[in-house]
Design a protein around this motif. Structure first.
Motif, PDB file in Angstrom:
ATOM      1  N   GLU A 108      73.100  16.025  71.830  1.00  0.00           N
ATOM      2  CA  GLU A 108      72.056  15.063  71.484  1.00  0.00           C
ATOM      3  C   GLU A 108      71.614  15.208  70.036  1.00  0.00           C
ATOM      4  OE1 GLU A 108      69.739  18.521  73.399  1.00  0.00           O
ATOM      5  OE2 GLU A 108      71.768  17.692  73.332  1.00  0.00           O
ATOM      6  N   ARG A 109      71.546  16.458  69.544  1.00  0.00           N
ATOM      7  CA  ARG A 109      71.165  16.708  68.157  1.00  0.00           C
ATOM      8  C   ARG A 109      72.218  16.138  67.210  1.00  0.00           C
ATOM      9  NH1 ARG A 109      68.442  16.910  63.524  1.00  0.00           N
ATOM     10  NH2 ARG A 109      69.305  18.450  62.081  1.00  0.00           N
ATOM     11  N   GLN A 135      71.959  12.413  67.045  1.00  0.00           N
ATOM     12  CA  GLN A 135      70.801  11.986  66.245  1.00  0.00           C
ATOM     13  C   GLN A 135      71.090  12.104  64.752  1.00  0.00           C
ATOM     14  OE1 GLN A 135      67.937  14.657  67.945  1.00  0.00           O
ATOM     15  NE2 GLN A 135      67.289  13.220  69.537  1.00  0.00           N
ATOM     16  N   SER A 190      68.722  11.635  73.307  1.00  0.00           N
ATOM     17  CA  SER A 190      69.125  11.407  71.925  1.00  0.00           C
ATOM     18  C   SER A 190      68.542  10.111  71.371  1.00  0.00           C
ATOM     19  CB  SER A 190      70.652  11.347  71.823  1.00  0.00           C
ATOM     20  OG  SER A 190      71.152  10.148  72.394  1.00  0.00           O
ATOM     21  N   THR A 234      71.912  18.030  78.703  1.00  0.00           N
ATOM     22  CA  THR A 234      71.753  17.464  77.364  1.00  0.00           C
ATOM     23  C   THR A 234      70.447  16.690  77.277  1.00  0.00           C
ATOM     24  OG1 THR A 234      74.148  17.299  77.132  1.00  0.00           O
ATOM     25  CG2 THR A 234      72.823  15.977  75.634  1.00  0.00           C
ATOM     26  N   ASP A 283      71.121   6.790  75.354  1.00  0.00           N
ATOM     27  CA  ASP A 283      71.792   7.637  76.330  1.00  0.00           C
ATOM     28  C   ASP A 283      72.270   6.867  77.552  1.00  0.00           C
ATOM     29  OD1 ASP A 283      71.198  10.375  75.116  1.00  0.00           O
ATOM     30  OD2 ASP A 283      69.188   9.521  75.262  1.00  0.00           O
ATOM     31  N   PRO A 285      74.544  11.358  75.290  1.00  0.00           N
ATOM     32  CA  PRO A 285      74.573  10.289  74.292  1.00  0.00           C
ATOM     33  C   PRO A 285      75.701   9.289  74.564  1.00  0.00           C
ATOM     34  CG  PRO A 285      74.390  12.446  73.246  1.00  0.00           C
ATOM     35  CD  PRO A 285      74.694  12.698  74.686  1.00  0.00           C
TER      36      PRO A 285
END
Length: 361
Positions: free
Chosen positions: A51-52, A55, A273, A270, A276, A356
């Protein structure tokens, strides 16, 4: 000519200066990644947070003013993140092998090239290695835009405790490969059953009298073709290069938009984000209106369903599992409420993961 060379030299000097700045900044980024790794090690936190990374790409694409495209930005920064991540710890990924398969391409597309990619012979073996914690992630095909779902992946997901952490949608461009680049002397065409089906019309028109044989994967078929001059294989560019084969014909898939979707499976949940999907598998009692009652909470909470597919439960009682993809993360209020209500009407419900969505930017 001298004037042109002087002008080129001026631009090249500027590029050299920028490259030095980029090198310095990339090493600063890598140093910060190492510091993050030290902090994560204190709590045994995951090295990769899908997710990071999603982003990061979203922010970069939002700020991008060109001339680099979103695809360029995604490719460049995936590799930068992959290299920096490997300084924390090299991630291990199982995929359906051998080398040269589309599954291997999906690994590079999602993780970048600074990972330890482990080819396995079957989808079930990829799940086994993940469950045994021999690898951090597994990448498996789940559906094709032409031929539908991959049954072995769906069956394995029902019993799996792994979480879907991400997805990759890969354009599939099949080639007919052999040692000579001609069909002279070719007695057999090998490929994964789905690849044979995806090229059915082309094969009927251009190679109607050549025997077709299913292989465990397109990569395995290409490997066989590299060893046997009487065998041709349906595979992609990666297999062509890896096994030193020649193409009799490129782009032999019947559907020009042929796409395969791959799932990235891991041990971790997870986080959101911002864009998703949530995948679930459910079963309902075999009675009138049961499927309607199962889906009604999605409508009530205005949760969009992007995929619904049934699969026999294989218990001999004509019961079915329903594989459903939803827009949104399972922690979002509407999705959470819908899942809570669905739990009441379903005889079985397993949230496979939130992750994501692919094709970002």
């Amino acid at each position: 000519m001298t004037d042109i060379n002087n002008e080129l030299a001026k631009f090249r000097d500027q590029i050299d200066d920028i490259d030095q700045q980029l090198l310095k900044l990339l090493n600063q980024r890598a140093s910060l990644a190492q510091s993050i790794g030290h902090v994560k090690a204190k709590t045994d936190a995951p090295v990769m947070r899908p997710e990071r990374e999603a982003q990061v790409l979203d922010k970069l694409n939002a700020a991008n003013q060109g001339p680099l495209s979103a695809q360029h930005i995604n490719t460049l920064f995936k590799e930068i993140m992959s290299a920096c991540r490997s300084l924390e710890r090299e991630v291990q990924v199982a995929f359906l092998g051998p080398l040269g398969t589309y599954s291997e391409q999906a690994v590079w597309a999602f993780f970048g090239h600074c990972v330890q990619a482990e080819p396995v012979e079957t989808i079930e073996e990829a799940f086994r290695q993940l469950h045994a914690q021999q690898v951090d992630f597994a990448v498996v095909p789940v559906e094709n835009s032409t031929e539908g779902s991959v049954a072995r992946t769906l069956d394995a997901l029902v019993e799996s405790k792994a979480q879907i952490c991400g997805e990759v949608q890969l354009a599939i461009h099949h080639q007919l490969l052999c040692q000579t680049g001609t069909l002279k002397g070719i007695r057999k065409i090998c490929a994964h059953p789905q690849a044979l089906a995806q090229c059915r019309n082309w094969l009927q028109q251009h190679a109607p009298n050549i025997e077709q044989e299913a292989a465990a994967s397109n990569g395995a078929a290409a490997q066989l073709a590299s060893q046997d001059p009487t065998v041709a294989a349906i595979a992609g560019q990666a297999a062509r290069e890896r096994y030193g084969l020649k193409a009799y014909q490129e782009h032999i898939q019947d559907d020009a938009h042929n796409t395969t979707r791959f799932l990235v499976l891991g041990h971790q949940c997870t986080g959101p984000s911002g864009k998703d999907k949530t995948s679930i598998v459910a079963s309902v009692p075999n009675q009138p209106g049961a499927v309607y009652k199962m889906l009604e909470p999605l409508n009530a909470e205005n949760v969009s369903m992007t995929r619904l597919e049934s699969r026999p439960a294989r218990n001999g009682r004509w019961e079915y599992y329903f594989f459903i993809d939803l827009e949104g993360h399972q922690t979002e209020p509407a999705v959470k409420k819908a899942l809570d209500q669905l739990q009441k009407s379903a005889s079985f419900l397993h949230v496979l993961g939130s992750y994501p969505a692919a094709q970002r930017g």
